[in-house]
Design a protein around this motif. Structure first.
Motif, PDB file in Angstrom:
ATOM      1  N   LEU A   4      68.066 -47.753 -19.233  1.00 22.64           N
ATOM      2  CA  LEU A   4      67.982 -46.350 -19.624  1.00 22.64           C
ATOM      3  C   LEU A   4      67.617 -46.172 -21.093  1.00 22.64           C
ATOM      4  O   LEU A   4      67.131 -45.102 -21.485  1.00 22.64           O
ATOM      5  N   VAL A   5      67.842 -47.199 -21.901  1.00 21.25           N
ATOM      6  CA  VAL A   5      67.574 -47.077 -23.332  1.00 21.25           C
ATOM      7  C   VAL A   5      66.088 -46.856 -23.587  1.00 21.25           C
ATOM      8  O   VAL A   5      65.694 -45.969 -24.356  1.00 21.25           O
ATOM      9  N   ARG A   6      65.232 -47.649 -22.933  1.00 21.96           N
ATOM     10  CA  ARG A   6      63.792 -47.548 -23.183  1.00 21.96           C
ATOM     11  C   ARG A   6      63.249 -46.155 -22.891  1.00 21.96           C
ATOM     12  O   ARG A   6      62.603 -45.545 -23.748  1.00 21.96           O
ATOM     13  N   PRO A   7      63.471 -45.609 -21.689  1.00 19.04           N
ATOM     14  CA  PRO A   7      62.929 -44.260 -21.436  1.00 19.04           C
ATOM     15  C   PRO A   7      63.570 -43.179 -22.291  1.00 19.04           C
ATOM     16  O   PRO A   7      62.905 -42.210 -22.666  1.00 19.04           O
ATOM     17  N   LEU A   8      64.849 -43.328 -22.625  1.00 18.86           N
ATOM     18  CA  LEU A   8      65.506 -42.315 -23.446  1.00 18.86           C
ATOM     19  C   LEU A   8      64.961 -42.321 -24.871  1.00 18.86           C
ATOM     20  O   LEU A   8      64.854 -41.261 -25.503  1.00 18.86           O
ATOM     21  N   VAL A   9      64.618 -43.499 -25.389  1.00 22.26           N
ATOM     22  CA  VAL A   9      64.004 -43.564 -26.721  1.00 22.26           C
ATOM     23  C   VAL A   9      62.669 -42.830 -26.713  1.00 22.26           C
ATOM     24  O   VAL A   9      62.349 -42.052 -27.626  1.00 22.26           O
ATOM     25  N   TRP A  10      61.870 -43.057 -25.661  1.00 19.67           N
ATOM     26  CA  TRP A  10      60.595 -42.350 -25.553  1.00 19.67           C
ATOM     27  C   TRP A  10      60.819 -40.849 -25.431  1.00 19.67           C
ATOM     28  O   TRP A  10      60.088 -40.037 -26.032  1.00 19.67           O
ATOM     29  N   LEU A  11      61.810 -40.448 -24.667  1.00 23.23           N
ATOM     30  CA  LEU A  11      62.036 -39.031 -24.399  1.00 23.23           C
ATOM     31  C   LEU A  11      62.572 -38.298 -25.621  1.00 23.23           C
ATOM     32  O   LEU A  11      62.142 -37.169 -25.925  1.00 23.23           O
ATOM     33  N   LEU A  12      63.505 -38.919 -26.319  1.00 25.99           N
ATOM     34  CA  LEU A  12      64.208 -38.219 -27.395  1.00 25.99           C
ATOM     35  C   LEU A  12      63.623 -38.473 -28.774  1.00 25.99           C
ATOM     36  O   LEU A  12      63.830 -37.673 -29.684  1.00 25.99           O
ATOM     37  N   VAL A  13      62.895 -39.573 -28.946  1.00 23.91           N
ATOM     38  CA  VAL A  13      62.387 -39.926 -30.272  1.00 23.91           C
ATOM     39  C   VAL A  13      60.874 -39.762 -30.340  1.00 23.91           C
ATOM     40  O   VAL A  13      60.347 -38.950 -31.107  1.00 23.91           O
ATOM     41  N   PHE A  14      60.156 -40.531 -29.517  1.00 26.92           N
ATOM     42  CA  PHE A  14      58.694 -40.501 -29.588  1.00 26.92           C
ATOM     43  C   PHE A  14      58.132 -39.151 -29.159  1.00 26.92           C
ATOM     44  O   PHE A  14      57.138 -38.672 -29.724  1.00 26.92           O
ATOM     45  N   ALA A  15      58.742 -38.548 -28.149  1.00 25.53           N
ATOM     46  CA  ALA A  15      58.221 -37.264 -27.663  1.00 25.53           C
ATOM     47  C   ALA A  15      58.277 -36.198 -28.739  1.00 25.53           C
ATOM     48  O   ALA A  15      57.410 -35.322 -28.812  1.00 25.53           O
ATOM     49  N   ALA A  16      59.294 -36.256 -29.596  1.00 28.52           N
ATOM     50  CA  ALA A  16      59.405 -35.276 -30.670  1.00 28.52           C
ATOM     51  C   ALA A  16      58.232 -35.401 -31.640  1.00 28.52           C
ATOM     52  O   ALA A  16      57.728 -34.399 -32.161  1.00 28.52           O
ATOM     53  N   GLY A  17      57.789 -36.636 -31.882  1.00 28.53           N
ATOM     54  CA  GLY A  17      56.677 -36.834 -32.789  1.00 28.53           C
ATOM     55  C   GLY A  17      55.335 -36.514 -32.176  1.00 28.53           C
ATOM     56  O   GLY A  17      54.416 -36.054 -32.860  1.00 28.53           O
ATOM     57  N   PHE A  18      55.194 -36.753 -30.863  1.00 29.87           N
ATOM     58  CA  PHE A  18      53.924 -36.527 -30.180  1.00 29.87           C
ATOM     59  C   PHE A  18      53.741 -35.082 -29.725  1.00 29.87           C
ATOM     60  O   PHE A  18      52.671 -34.691 -29.301  1.00 29.87           O
ATOM     61  N   ARG A  19      54.806 -34.295 -29.786  1.00 25.38           N
ATOM     62  CA  ARG A  19      54.751 -32.950 -29.213  1.00 25.38           C
ATOM     63  C   ARG A  19      53.649 -32.107 -29.851  1.00 25.38           C
ATOM     64  O   ARG A  19      52.873 -31.428 -29.165  1.00 25.38           O
ATOM     65  N   ALA A  20      53.546 -32.176 -31.175  1.00 23.87           N
ATOM     66  CA  ALA A  20      52.544 -31.366 -31.868  1.00 23.87           C
ATOM     67  C   ALA A  20      51.142 -31.945 -31.711  1.00 23.87           C
ATOM     68  O   ALA A  20      50.166 -31.201 -31.642  1.00 23.87           O
ATOM     69  N   ALA A  21      51.049 -33.266 -31.653  1.00 21.70           N
ATOM     70  CA  ALA A  21      49.736 -33.906 -31.592  1.00 21.70           C
ATOM     71  C   ALA A  21      49.123 -33.844 -30.205  1.00 21.70           C
ATOM     72  O   ALA A  21      47.903 -33.892 -30.055  1.00 21.70           O
ATOM     73  N   LEU A  22      49.960 -33.742 -29.188  1.00 24.00           N
ATOM     74  CA  LEU A  22      49.463 -33.778 -27.807  1.00 24.00           C
ATOM     75  C   LEU A  22      49.794 -32.475 -27.092  1.00 24.00           C
ATOM     76  O   LEU A  22      50.713 -32.415 -26.274  1.00 24.00           O
ATOM     77  N   GLY A  23      49.059 -31.445 -27.422  1.00 24.17           N
ATOM     78  CA  GLY A  23      49.221 -30.207 -26.672  1.00 24.17           C
ATOM     79  C   GLY A  23      48.656 -30.387 -25.268  1.00 24.17           C
ATOM     80  O   GLY A  23      47.574 -30.939 -25.090  1.00 24.17           O
ATOM     81  N   LEU A  24      49.381 -29.945 -24.279  1.00 24.24           N
ATOM     82  CA  LEU A  24      48.988 -30.173 -22.889  1.00 24.24           C
ATOM     83  C   LEU A  24      48.582 -28.861 -22.232  1.00 24.24           C
ATOM     84  O   LEU A  24      49.305 -27.861 -22.303  1.00 24.24           O
ATOM     85  N   SER A  25      47.423 -28.866 -21.608  1.00 27.44           N
ATOM     86  CA  SER A  25      46.960 -27.680 -20.906  1.00 27.44           C
ATOM     87  C   SER A  25      47.571 -27.637 -19.508  1.00 27.44           C
ATOM     88  O   SER A  25      48.330 -28.523 -19.119  1.00 27.44           O
ATOM     89  N   ILE A  26      47.207 -26.620 -18.766  1.00 32.10           N
ATOM     90  CA  ILE A  26      47.725 -26.483 -17.403  1.00 32.10           C
ATOM     91  C   ILE A  26      46.966 -27.448 -16.489  1.00 32.10           C
ATOM     92  O   ILE A  26      45.768 -27.299 -16.274  1.00 32.10           O
ATOM     93  N   ILE A  27      47.645 -28.423 -15.983  1.00 29.12           N
ATOM     94  CA  ILE A  27      47.059 -29.392 -15.070  1.00 29.12           C
ATOM     95  C   ILE A  27      47.993 -29.534 -13.876  1.00 29.12           C
ATOM     96  O   ILE A  27      49.208 -29.366 -14.007  1.00 29.12           O
ATOM     97  N   PRO A  28      47.446 -29.792 -12.690  1.00 33.87           N
ATOM     98  CA  PRO A  28      48.311 -29.984 -11.521  1.00 33.87           C
ATOM     99  C   PRO A  28      49.288 -31.135 -11.768  1.00 33.87           C
ATOM    100  O   PRO A  28      48.912 -32.121 -12.405  1.00 33.87           O
ATOM    101  N   PRO A  29      50.533 -31.042 -11.307  1.00 37.70           N
ATOM    102  CA  PRO A  29      51.094 -29.988 -10.442  1.00 37.70           C
ATOM    103  C   PRO A  29      51.724 -28.819 -11.204  1.00 37.70           C
ATOM    104  O   PRO A  29      52.433 -28.018 -10.609  1.00 37.70           O
ATOM    105  N   TYR A  30      51.516 -28.752 -12.518  1.00 33.50           N
ATOM    106  CA  TYR A  30      52.169 -27.728 -13.318  1.00 33.50           C
ATOM    107  C   TYR A  30      51.444 -26.389 -13.171  1.00 33.50           C
ATOM    108  O   TYR A  30      50.219 -26.335 -13.083  1.00 33.50           O
TER     109      TYR A  30
END
Length: 284
Positions: A51-77
């Motif tokens: 659980l450590v590996r995915p949680l690090v990506w979710l809580l740490v890396f995602a915070a840094g990538f959030r601004a750089a990787l804006g996501l458009s509407i793509i299926p299934p969203y």
């Protein structure tokens, strides 16, 4: 004894003869699943490490990538999503991938200790024993994936409630495919020390060259070649199968390619563990 009695007795004998193999197959499956579960319970650090590996990506890396990787509407969203929401299915796939390799690592250890030879010399077909091993490892992976989804929900990343149910078969199919890949790799590795290098050679390219962290259209902006590699990566289709299932949608193309890859890796594993090749005997 009358003719009717003899016919009834013969029918009972036939039923018993056909029932015994089924019972033996079920017993061997349950025994292997139980063995894997006991091993998993005896290695509780393995659960938290997964659980450590995915949680690090979710809580740490995602915070840094959030601004750089804006996501458009793509299926299934159906609307714009944050990066954290996007990578949750990919991180579930990460859990399946790493646990599939970890389960295969135990096979290399079993082969060095000689227990693999005992397993493959049982009366059940070799393919059934390997399939039972895959099912056992996949069940452990699913427990870890649901634990991660629960932690994600606690941090506010909530999926549709129906998706938590429908994702179960997607996790099972994806876990079987990645477990079969690890099984195939373990059949060609004779020493425990060499398997770690093989794992890194397979895990990281398979994970990063997929849609787990970035959508394919984003990869295409950088390189068409990288996008094509990601598109044929079996791990991409396993992740997309999980992604659509979490939103109560069916992705038939992803399911098809995941099943094809599962069969291909399974056949390779059967060939690798063929006693006639001498690999199993040489390993243990």
């Amino acid at each position: 004894m009358t003719a009717q009695t003899q016919e009834a007795q013969a029918a009972q004998d036939r039923d018993a003869a056909t029932q015994r193999p089924r019972t033996a197959w079920g017993t061997s499956l349950l025994a292997i699943v139980e063995r894997e579960a006991l091993r998993f319970l005896g290695q509780r650090g393995r659960f938290f490490a997964a659980l450590v590996r995915p949680l690090v990506w979710l809580l740490v890396f995602a915070a840094g990538f959030r601004a750089a990787l804006g996501l458009s509407i793509i299926p299934p969203y159906q609307t714009y999503i944050t990066y954290e929401v996007y990578i949750v299915p990919g991180l579930c796939g990460m859990i399946l991938l790493f646990n599939g390799m970890q389960s295969s690592l135990s096979l290399v250890y079993d082969r060095e200790m000689g227990s693999m030879r005992l397993l493959l010399t049982s009366p059940q077909p070799r393919w059934w024993l390997l399939f039972s091993k895959l099912v056992a490892g996949t069940c452990v992976s699913i427990l870890q994936a649901y634990a991660f989804l629960a932690i994600s929900a606690a941090f506010g990343i909530v999926m549709p409630w129906l998706g938590y149910i429908l994702v179960l078969p997607a996790l099972f199919v994806g876990g079987l495919m990645l477990g079969a890949l690890g099984l195939a790799l373990s059949s060609f590795v004779r020493q425990l020390e060499n398997f770690a290098g093989v794992m890194n050679f397979v895990i990281f390219p398979m994970f990063f060259l997929s849609s787990a962290l970035y959508p394919l259209w984003k990869m295409e902006e950088s390189s068409q070649l990288l996008r094509d590699i990601c598109a044929v990566n079996p791990f991409t289709h396993a992740v997309e199968l999980i992604r659509f299932a979490l939103y109560a949608q069916f992705n038939g193309w992803a399911l098809l390619w995941t099943l094809v890859a599962t069969v291909a890796f399974g056949v390779l594993a059967l060939w690798g563990y063929d006693p006639a090749r001498g690999t199993t005997r040489a390993g243990g």
